[in-house]
Design a protein around this motif. Structure first.
Motif, PDB file in Angstrom:
ATOM      1  N   ILE A 136      11.249  18.144  -8.195  1.00 39.93           N
ATOM      2  CA  ILE A 136      11.211  18.421  -9.634  1.00 39.93           C
ATOM      3  C   ILE A 136      11.378  19.912  -9.899  1.00 39.93           C
ATOM      4  O   ILE A 136      12.107  20.332 -10.783  1.00 39.93           O
ATOM      5  N   ARG A 137      10.721  20.706  -9.088  1.00 43.96           N
ATOM      6  CA  ARG A 137      10.873  22.160  -9.263  1.00 43.96           C
ATOM      7  C   ARG A 137      12.303  22.608  -9.052  1.00 43.96           C
ATOM      8  O   ARG A 137      12.802  23.488  -9.743  1.00 43.96           O
ATOM      9  N   ARG A 138      12.937  21.996  -8.028  1.00 44.55           N
ATOM     10  CA  ARG A 138      14.332  22.371  -7.774  1.00 44.55           C
ATOM     11  C   ARG A 138      15.208  22.033  -8.981  1.00 44.55           C
ATOM     12  O   ARG A 138      16.082  22.793  -9.370  1.00 44.55           O
ATOM     13  N   LEU A 139      14.925  20.866  -9.572  1.00 46.65           N
ATOM     14  CA  LEU A 139      15.699  20.463 -10.748  1.00 46.65           C
ATOM     15  C   LEU A 139      15.437  21.425 -11.901  1.00 46.65           C
ATOM     16  O   LEU A 139      16.355  21.832 -12.607  1.00 46.65           O
ATOM     17  N   ASN A 140      14.184  21.808 -12.067  1.00 45.11           N
ATOM     18  CA  ASN A 140      13.839  22.792 -13.101  1.00 45.11           C
ATOM     19  C   ASN A 140      14.555  24.103 -12.850  1.00 45.11           C
ATOM     20  O   ASN A 140      15.053  24.743 -13.778  1.00 45.11           O
ATOM     21  N   ASP A 141      14.609  24.498 -11.573  1.00 45.19           N
ATOM     22  CA  ASP A 141      15.296  25.751 -11.258  1.00 45.19           C
ATOM     23  C   ASP A 141      16.770  25.700 -11.616  1.00 45.19           C
ATOM     24  O   ASP A 141      17.380  26.713 -11.939  1.00 45.19           O
ATOM     25  N   LEU A 142      17.337  24.516 -11.532  1.00 46.40           N
ATOM     26  CA  LEU A 142      18.738  24.372 -11.922  1.00 46.40           C
ATOM     27  C   LEU A 142      18.872  24.352 -13.442  1.00 46.40           C
ATOM     28  O   LEU A 142      19.961  24.300 -13.987  1.00 46.40           O
ATOM     29  N   GLY A 143      17.709  24.341 -14.134  1.00 48.17           N
ATOM     30  CA  GLY A 143      17.739  24.390 -15.598  1.00 48.17           C
ATOM     31  C   GLY A 143      17.623  23.025 -16.257  1.00 48.17           C
ATOM     32  O   GLY A 143      17.910  22.882 -17.430  1.00 48.17           O
ATOM     33  N   PHE A 144      17.210  22.010 -15.498  1.00 44.77           N
ATOM     34  CA  PHE A 144      17.099  20.670 -16.074  1.00 44.77           C
ATOM     35  C   PHE A 144      15.643  20.207 -16.108  1.00 44.77           C
ATOM     36  O   PHE A 144      14.814  20.679 -15.334  1.00 44.77           O
ATOM     37  N   ASP A 145      15.395  19.274 -17.009  1.00 45.57           N
ATOM     38  CA  ASP A 145      14.051  18.710 -17.128  1.00 45.57           C
ATOM     39  C   ASP A 145      14.047  17.267 -16.643  1.00 45.57           C
ATOM     40  O   ASP A 145      15.043  16.567 -16.778  1.00 45.57           O
ATOM     41  N   VAL A 146      12.908  16.845 -16.131  1.00 47.59           N
ATOM     42  CA  VAL A 146      12.776  15.447 -15.737  1.00 47.59           C
ATOM     43  C   VAL A 146      12.000  14.733 -16.846  1.00 47.59           C
ATOM     44  O   VAL A 146      10.842  15.035 -17.102  1.00 47.59           O
ATOM     45  N   ALA A 147      12.690  13.823 -17.554  1.00 47.88           N
ATOM     46  CA  ALA A 147      12.066  13.171 -18.712  1.00 47.88           C
ATOM     47  C   ALA A 147      11.167  12.029 -18.253  1.00 47.88           C
ATOM     48  O   ALA A 147      10.074  11.823 -18.757  1.00 47.88           O
ATOM     49  N   GLU A 148      11.657  11.272 -17.297  1.00 53.28           N
ATOM     50  CA  GLU A 148      10.882  10.140 -16.785  1.00 53.28           C
ATOM     51  C   GLU A 148      11.144  10.084 -15.304  1.00 53.28           C
ATOM     52  O   GLU A 148      12.147  10.595 -14.832  1.00 53.28           O
ATOM     53  N   MET A 149      10.242   9.447 -14.569  1.00 51.61           N
ATOM     54  CA  MET A 149      10.591   9.208 -13.176  1.00 51.61           C
ATOM     55  C   MET A 149      10.097   7.848 -12.750  1.00 51.61           C
ATOM     56  O   MET A 149       9.182   7.289 -13.332  1.00 51.61           O
ATOM     57  N   GLN A 150      10.762   7.370 -11.751  1.00 53.05           N
ATOM     58  CA  GLN A 150      10.420   6.061 -11.248  1.00 53.05           C
ATOM     59  C   GLN A 150      10.000   6.291  -9.804  1.00 53.05           C
ATOM     60  O   GLN A 150      10.759   6.853  -9.028  1.00 53.05           O
ATOM     61  N   ILE A 151       8.756   5.909  -9.490  1.00 49.84           N
ATOM     62  CA  ILE A 151       8.297   6.082  -8.106  1.00 49.84           C
ATOM     63  C   ILE A 151       7.872   4.710  -7.596  1.00 49.84           C
ATOM     64  O   ILE A 151       7.085   4.035  -8.231  1.00 49.84           O
ATOM     65  N   GLU A 152       8.423   4.311  -6.496  1.00 46.75           N
ATOM     66  CA  GLU A 152       8.093   2.990  -5.957  1.00 46.75           C
ATOM     67  C   GLU A 152       7.735   3.081  -4.490  1.00 46.75           C
ATOM     68  O   GLU A 152       8.396   3.797  -3.741  1.00 46.75           O
ATOM     69  N   SER A 153       6.704   2.323  -4.088  1.00 47.61           N
ATOM     70  CA  SER A 153       6.369   2.280  -2.663  1.00 47.61           C
ATOM     71  C   SER A 153       7.186   1.178  -2.003  1.00 47.61           C
ATOM     72  O   SER A 153       7.472   0.156  -2.623  1.00 47.61           O
ATOM     73  N   SER A 154       7.533   1.379  -0.746  1.00 49.60           N
ATOM     74  CA  SER A 154       8.248   0.331  -0.027  1.00 49.60           C
ATOM     75  C   SER A 154       7.263  -0.797   0.275  1.00 49.60           C
ATOM     76  O   SER A 154       6.054  -0.577   0.270  1.00 49.60           O
ATOM     77  N   PRO A 155       7.765  -2.037   0.541  1.00 56.13           N
ATOM     78  CA  PRO A 155       6.853  -3.166   0.796  1.00 56.13           C
ATOM     79  C   PRO A 155       5.851  -2.859   1.924  1.00 56.13           C
ATOM     80  O   PRO A 155       4.694  -3.252   1.860  1.00 56.13           O
ATOM     81  N   THR A 156       6.269  -2.121   2.922  1.00 52.65           N
ATOM     82  CA  THR A 156       5.349  -1.813   4.025  1.00 52.65           C
ATOM     83  C   THR A 156       4.419  -0.651   3.683  1.00 52.65           C
ATOM     84  O   THR A 156       3.475  -0.348   4.413  1.00 52.65           O
TER      85      THR A 156
END
Ligand SMILES: Nc1ncnc2c1ncn2[C@@H]1O[C@H](COP(=O)(O)OP(=O)(O)OP(=O)(O)O)[C@@H](O)[C@H]1O
Ligand SMILES: [Mg+2]
Length: 410
Positions: free
Chosen positions: A253-273
């Motif tokens: 996220i910081r890297r994206l911010n450094d590029l000048g972009f914002d993260v509006a939403e994120m999707q985080i998913e755990s693998s079945p294991t």
């Protein structure tokens, strides 16, 4: 049909009424016009004075005029850098009662240059790369917002200096289409149009002898596409991390911010294991630093300038006695930031005589002084301070600065 001016701002129609609507744009008398450089275009475009403002007036048929006006308003709402639409004028008639073409009026983008004027002095390849970067970023931003340009080219873009780099603005939206989201096919099609247009424009410059001999027009077109793809991939790719390593997500996220972009939403998913997590960011328009600086100081700047000014602001804040992040009794960042504007930013800008500033706005000027301070400090092996830097900049750099588009130093 009576003359009709449709405008967003109620103050504009009165000012615009002063313009000679009964005369074809091509024949407007000198006294209304502002002689600034223009890019190539099919339609007649002129710059005119309207009160304090300089406006760009473009003659075209009613439907495309209204359509472009609406699209530019949409882009404004989406926070995309594009020229500001001011009004559409319809129902014009000439002296003999003959109908004249409607016009679209936009605000002249101050400090901007059409690319042809930038190539009047042979541009160094490094500067060209910066220009191309700016254009690729603009295209990515448009695509993230669902806008297919349909005619991305150098002629349809305006460039403004932005802290040693350039910021690109869309100037011609006539062929654009706004969708909820663009498919990969739509993006690729748009990108291909950009490549063909840009290579063509560069070939044209080459033919007229205005291109640096080391620049390959076709290669450059391809390079813009590569730059676009790299950025798109960085902004939208899915990443997979070992479970528990949430700081990797933060780092991305910081890297994206450094590029000048914002993260509006994120999707985080755990693998079945449960041993990995997948992270998909939804990235929105650029301008992270721009917004932060505006919120803190009220200064409205370009993105790179904002990043630079924020760094300076932060290091200055750390020198203040009442600076203690997290301490409820310490000064709030906004308060410190305003102090910085009053005591550091403004006095520095004021130290540069107006007649030496050229077309640099205060933020660009401040950035240039910071660059100069860094350069002198490196040479002196210690920090020479802002006051010395600005004095030396005024005495030794500005008087000899060429008014070429290249920033003074890399
Ligand atoms: N608001 C503005 N600020 C600064 N320059 C402007 C503005 N509007 C137009 N221009 C200048 O006028 C030129 C022509 O404008 P524009 O591209 O909209 O015309 P066009 O006839 O629709 O072009 P095309 O031939 O691509 O259809 C631009 O390249 C730019 O240099
Ligand atoms: Mg155009």
């Amino acid at each position: 049909m009576a003359l009709q001016i449709s405008a967003t701002n109620p103050e504009h129609p009165a000012l615009l009424l002063e313009l000679p609507w009964g005369t074809p744009l091509e024949e407007w008398p000198e006294e209304y016009l502002v002689p600034l450089p223009r890019g190539i275009s099919r339609h007649v475009v002129r710059y005119a004075r309207a009160g304090e403002e300089t406006v760009a007036v473009k003659e075209l048929a009613e439907r495309p005029a209204l359509r472009e006006y609406e699209l530019l308003r949409d882009l404004d709402r989406l926070g995309i850098p594009a020229v500001d639409p001011l009004a559409v004028v319809t129902g014009r008639t000439g002296g003999a009662g003959e109908p004249l073409e409607p016009v679209l009026i936009t605000r002249h983008l101050g400090g901007s240059m059409p690319y042809r004027s930038m190539f009047e002095t042979t541009m160094r390849p490094a500067t060209m790369h910066r220009l191309m970067d700016a254009l690729a970023v603009l295209l990515v931003r448009l695509h993230l917002a669902g806008f297919a340009w349909g005619d991305c080219s150098l002629s349809n873009t305006l460039f403004r200096r932005d802290a040693g780099a350039y910021a690109a603005y869309l100037v011609d939206a006539e062929t654009g289409e706004l969708h909820r989201r663009l498919s990969d096919g739509q993006r690729e099609y748009d990108l291909d149009l950009a490549r063909v247009n840009i290579s063509g424009e560069l070939l044209d410059l080459e033919a007229s002898g205005a291109l640096h001999p080391s620049v390959d027009p076709v290669g450059f077109g391809a390079e813009i596409c590569a730059r676009y793809r790299g950025l798109w991939q960085e902004l939208t790719r899915t990443s997979v991390y070992p479970a528990g390593k949430y700081h990797y997500i933060e780092r991305r996220i910081r890297r994206l911010n450094d590029l000048g972009f914002d993260v509006a939403e994120m999707q985080i998913e755990s693998s079945p294991t449960g041993d990995t997590v997948t992270f998909v960011p939804k990235v929105v328009d650029a301008g992270h630093h721009q917004r932060q600086l505006l919120r803190l100081t009220g200064l409205d700047t370009e993105e790179n300038q904002a990043r630079r000014l924020l760094t300076d602001l932060e290091s200055w804040m750390a020198t203040q006695d009442d600076y203690a992040p997290g301490d409820p009794h310490a000064a709030r960042p906004e308060v410190l930031a305003h102090r910085w504007v009053r005591e550091v930013f403004r006095p520095t800008v004021r130290a540069v005589p107006r007649e030496l500033r050229g077309d640099m706005d205060p933020a660009e000027l401040y950035h240039q002084v910071l660059e100069h301070r860094w350069y002198l400090s490196e040479r002196a092996q210690h920090d020479i301070g802002l006051d010395t830097a600005v004095r030396d900049y005024v005495d030794n750099i500005l008087p000899t600065a060429r008014r070429a588009p290249e920033p003074a130093r890399d």
